[in-house]
Design an enzyme around this catalytic site. Structure first.
Site, PDB file in Angstrom:
ATOM      1  N   LYS A 107       0.805  -1.043  -0.253  1.00 42.63           N
ATOM      2  CA  LYS A 107      -0.053   0.163  -0.029  1.00 42.63           C
ATOM      3  C   LYS A 107       0.903   1.217   0.046  1.00 42.63           C
ATOM      4  CE  LYS A 107      -4.373   0.868   0.237  1.00 42.63           C
ATOM      5  NZ  LYS A 107      -5.420   0.019  -0.210  1.00 42.63           N
TER       6      LYS A 107
HETATM    7  P1  NAD Z   1     -12.715   7.477  -3.060  1.00 43.76           P
HETATM    8  O1  NAD Z   1     -11.907   8.527  -2.595  1.00 43.76           O
HETATM    9  O2  NAD Z   1     -13.295   7.332  -4.514  1.00 43.76           O
HETATM   10  O3  NAD Z   1     -14.225   7.708  -2.082  1.00 43.76           O
HETATM   11  C1  NAD Z   1     -14.063   8.041  -0.744  1.00 43.76           C
HETATM   12  C2  NAD Z   1     -15.357   8.385  -0.276  1.00 43.76           C
HETATM   13  O4  NAD Z   1     -15.428   8.458   1.386  1.00 43.76           O
HETATM   14  C3  NAD Z   1     -15.940   9.769  -0.792  1.00 43.76           C
HETATM   15  O5  NAD Z   1     -17.221   9.863  -1.089  1.00 43.76           O
HETATM   16  C4  NAD Z   1     -15.554  10.806   0.601  1.00 43.76           C
HETATM   17  O6  NAD Z   1     -16.488  11.897   0.716  1.00 43.76           O
HETATM   18  C5  NAD Z   1     -15.866   9.837   1.484  1.00 43.76           C
HETATM   19  N1  NAD Z   1     -15.167   9.968   3.032  1.00 43.76           N
HETATM   20  C6  NAD Z   1     -13.774  10.520   3.133  1.00 43.76           C
HETATM   21  N2  NAD Z   1     -13.762  10.998   4.400  1.00 43.76           N
HETATM   22  C7  NAD Z   1     -14.994  10.329   4.902  1.00 43.76           C
HETATM   23  C8  NAD Z   1     -15.632  10.448   6.289  1.00 43.76           C
HETATM   24  N3  NAD Z   1     -14.590  11.089   7.391  1.00 43.76           N
HETATM   25  N4  NAD Z   1     -16.578  10.123   6.633  1.00 43.76           N
HETATM   26  C9  NAD Z   1     -17.566   9.695   5.918  1.00 43.76           C
HETATM   27  N5  NAD Z   1     -17.140   9.641   4.419  1.00 43.76           N
HETATM   28  C10 NAD Z   1     -15.878  10.066   4.164  1.00 43.76           C
HETATM   29  O7  NAD Z   1     -12.310   6.089  -2.453  1.00 43.76           O
HETATM   30  P2  NAD Z   1     -12.818   4.841  -2.779  1.00 43.76           P
HETATM   31  O8  NAD Z   1     -11.683   3.986  -3.892  1.00 43.76           O
HETATM   32  O9  NAD Z   1     -14.163   4.723  -2.839  1.00 43.76           O
HETATM   33  O10 NAD Z   1     -12.367   4.313  -1.216  1.00 43.76           O
HETATM   34  C11 NAD Z   1     -13.139   3.757  -0.231  1.00 43.76           C
HETATM   35  C12 NAD Z   1     -12.666   2.872   0.632  1.00 43.76           C
HETATM   36  O11 NAD Z   1     -12.725   1.625   0.119  1.00 43.76           O
HETATM   37  C13 NAD Z   1     -11.390   2.987   1.336  1.00 43.76           C
HETATM   38  O12 NAD Z   1     -11.090   2.376   2.589  1.00 43.76           O
HETATM   39  C14 NAD Z   1     -10.320   2.113   0.283  1.00 43.76           C
HETATM   40  O13 NAD Z   1      -9.270   1.768   0.993  1.00 43.76           O
HETATM   41  C15 NAD Z   1     -11.344   0.854  -0.115  1.00 43.76           C
HETATM   42  N6  NAD Z   1     -11.015   0.227  -1.211  1.00 43.76           N
HETATM   43  C16 NAD Z   1     -11.169   0.732  -2.207  1.00 43.76           C
HETATM   44  C17 NAD Z   1     -11.032   0.074  -3.642  1.00 43.76           C
HETATM   45  C18 NAD Z   1     -10.843   0.451  -4.957  1.00 43.76           C
HETATM   46  O14 NAD Z   1     -11.055  -0.315  -5.805  1.00 43.76           O
HETATM   47  N7  NAD Z   1     -11.061   1.682  -5.068  1.00 43.76           N
HETATM   48  C19 NAD Z   1     -10.593  -1.224  -3.522  1.00 43.76           C
HETATM   49  C20 NAD Z   1     -10.760  -1.943  -2.011  1.00 43.76           C
HETATM   50  C21 NAD Z   1     -10.877  -1.252  -1.112  1.00 43.76           C
END
Ligand code: NAD
Length: 426
Positions: A107
């Site tokens: 990561k």
């Molecule tokens: P992203 O940046 O596209 O979206 C993040 C979202 O979380 C946004 O809507 C933001 O407004 C919201 N957010 C941020 N801080 C917040 C808070 N304090 N309270 C409530 N909402 C909040 O990110 P993503 O890619 O959708 O990732 C989201 C989660 O999923 C993360 O934990 C990431 O590690 C995990 N994840 C992502 C992927 C991927 O393919 N993108 C894969 C596996 C896991």
């Protein structure tokens, strides 16, 4: 993103302890898995628009190489720190082994609020970070991907920078790229789609009818939005969604249309179309709720899809969902995990529930290595195969060891990881 409920790496190590005890893991394997193989800690200097220099701190943690090159996302967020990146790399190692794809975990992250940068500054930062990582990454060594606040556009810049430095076209260096530059069909929505496949499988076993199943989603970015959209299409009732700015709740509990909400917020783009300045709160037809209130709404399925440590000992006793589908990484602290388990709330763990993203990243990498382009039907069909196999494996281990699903998934993964370590002569 640490809280008084323990920093993310402490939580990860508590999970490792619990699984190691349950499966009677040999102590030397556990000791090796308690620290990452390599930590890269770099300064990333960027010349800003006003010609001042700004130095950002960036990390890449490469956790374990036993099962193949390491793989994991890069996030841009002000609270990125080493403990968090280590935990996320550890979970990536477990996740890749749960779905049975040939990677170790990694990561990366840069401590920055990217929404405060201009488009040029954001691109410079992305390229500079890859320059700093270049000696230690590669298509057969470490393959980054998008995560919080990073996306296909940023992956495109990163792959371009690596290709220039390597002196050859190298799309397999990162995944989650734009389709025109070696990206895979189906990658953008893969984490949400994989999460839905897991939820569908769970509902089938427990005879839950999607049309009568209410769902609350925290986070409406790549993962939260795509999951909500696909779940809505499949008939689930999305009754609340939120972002950092707060959330909206459908008091009538009839279910909202995530595409409509996305269109409302899409009206306000910023930084050359990379980030949206709006939020779900722009949709005024529903009741405003804070993130704290949202997590405590009565529902069938609560889906944390934002950041770590959202369900902690501070709110675990007030969670009113029957099932927590962890699409974010590490959204439940170790204390909260125990409390929810005691209360009979089922947690479908992150290392299974959100593994769809890295699985399609694996497909993207395979396509790049072979210069192939698979149609979306082929990608989704293969994804369903991997997710179903991981779901069945996790349930089987949980049943055999009379434990919860998280520990079941860990046992499945640790058996594979230590199997590889043993075969390599550890
Ligand atoms: P992203 O940046 O596209 O979206 C993040 C979202 O979380 C946004 O809507 C933001 O407004 C919201 N957010 C941020 N801080 C917040 C808070 N304090 N309270 C409530 N909402 C909040 O990110 P993503 O890619 O959708 O990732 C989201 C989660 O999923 C993360 O934990 C990431 O590690 C995990 N994840 C992502 C992927 C991927 O393919 N993108 C894969 C596996 C896991």
């Amino acid at each position: 993103m640490s809280t008084k409920n323990g920093n993310p790496f402490t939580n990860a190590m508590r999970q490792l302890d619990k699984a190691a005890k349950a499966m009677n893991l040999e102590p030397h394997f556990k000791e090796v898995l308690e620290s990452p193989r390599r930590i890269i800690d770099v300064s990333v200097p960027v010349t800003m628009e006003k010609k001042t220099k700004k130095i950002f701190r960036g990390y890449r943690v490469q956790y374990n190489f036993s099962r193949g090159p390491v793989k994991g996302g890069i996030r841009f967020h002000p609270s990125v720190n080493l403990s968090e990146v280590k935990a996320l790399a550890f979970w990536m190692m477990i996740k890749c082994a749960v779905v049975g794809i040939p990677y170790g975990g990694a990561k990366g992250g840069v401590a920055v609020d990217p929404k405060k940068l201009s488009g040029t500054e954001l691109e410079k930062l992305s390229r500079r970070f890859i320059q700093a990582l270049k000696p230690n990454i590669g298509p057969n060594e470490d393959i980054p991907a998008p995560d919080v606040n990073t996306n296909a556009a940023i992956m495109g810049w990163m792959a371009d920078e690596y290709s220039k430095l390597a002196g050859q076209y190298s799309p397999a260096i990162v995944t989650g790229k734009p389709l025109d530059f070696g990206g895979s069909e189906g990658r953008e929505e893969a984490t949400g789609r994989g999460g839905l496949m897991v939820l569908d499988a769970y509902c089938k076993i427990h005879k839950m009818n999607p049309k009568k199943t209410t769902v609350v989603v925290q986070g409406f970015g790549n993962v939260g939005y795509n999951f909500s959209r696909l779940a809505h299409k499949a008939g689930y009732k999305i009754i609340a969604v939120s972002e950092a700015a707060g959330g909206i709740f459908d008091k009538r509990r009839e279910g909202m249309d995530p595409d409509h909400i996305q269109k409302t917020k899409k009206a306000r783009w910023t930084i050359d179309g990379v980030y949206c300045r709006g939020s779900v709160c722009d949709e005024k037809n529903y009741k405003f709720v804070t993130n704290k209130q949202l997590l405590e709404l009565p529902c069938d399925v609560l889906v944390p899809a934002a950041i770590e440590n959202q369900i902690t000992s501070a709110n675990a006793s007030r969670i009113r969902a029957k099932v927590v589908l962890e699409l974010a990484n590490g959204p439940t602290s170790a204390d909260a995990d125990e409390k929810l388990n005691k209360r009979g709330i089922v947690i479908i763990p992150d290392v299974l529930a959100n593994a769809g993203g890295v699985t399609v990243s694996y497909f993207e990498w395979l396509q790049n290595l072979h210069n192939e382009y698979w149609p979306v039907e082929q990608v989704n069909e293969k994804l369903a195969y991997y997710m179903t196999r991981a779901f069945n494996g996790t349930f089987e281990q949980a049943r055999l060891f009379k434990t919860d699903l998280r520990i079941g998934a860990f046992i499945l993964a640790l058996t594979r990881i230590t199997g590889a370590m043993r075969a390599r002569g550890y």
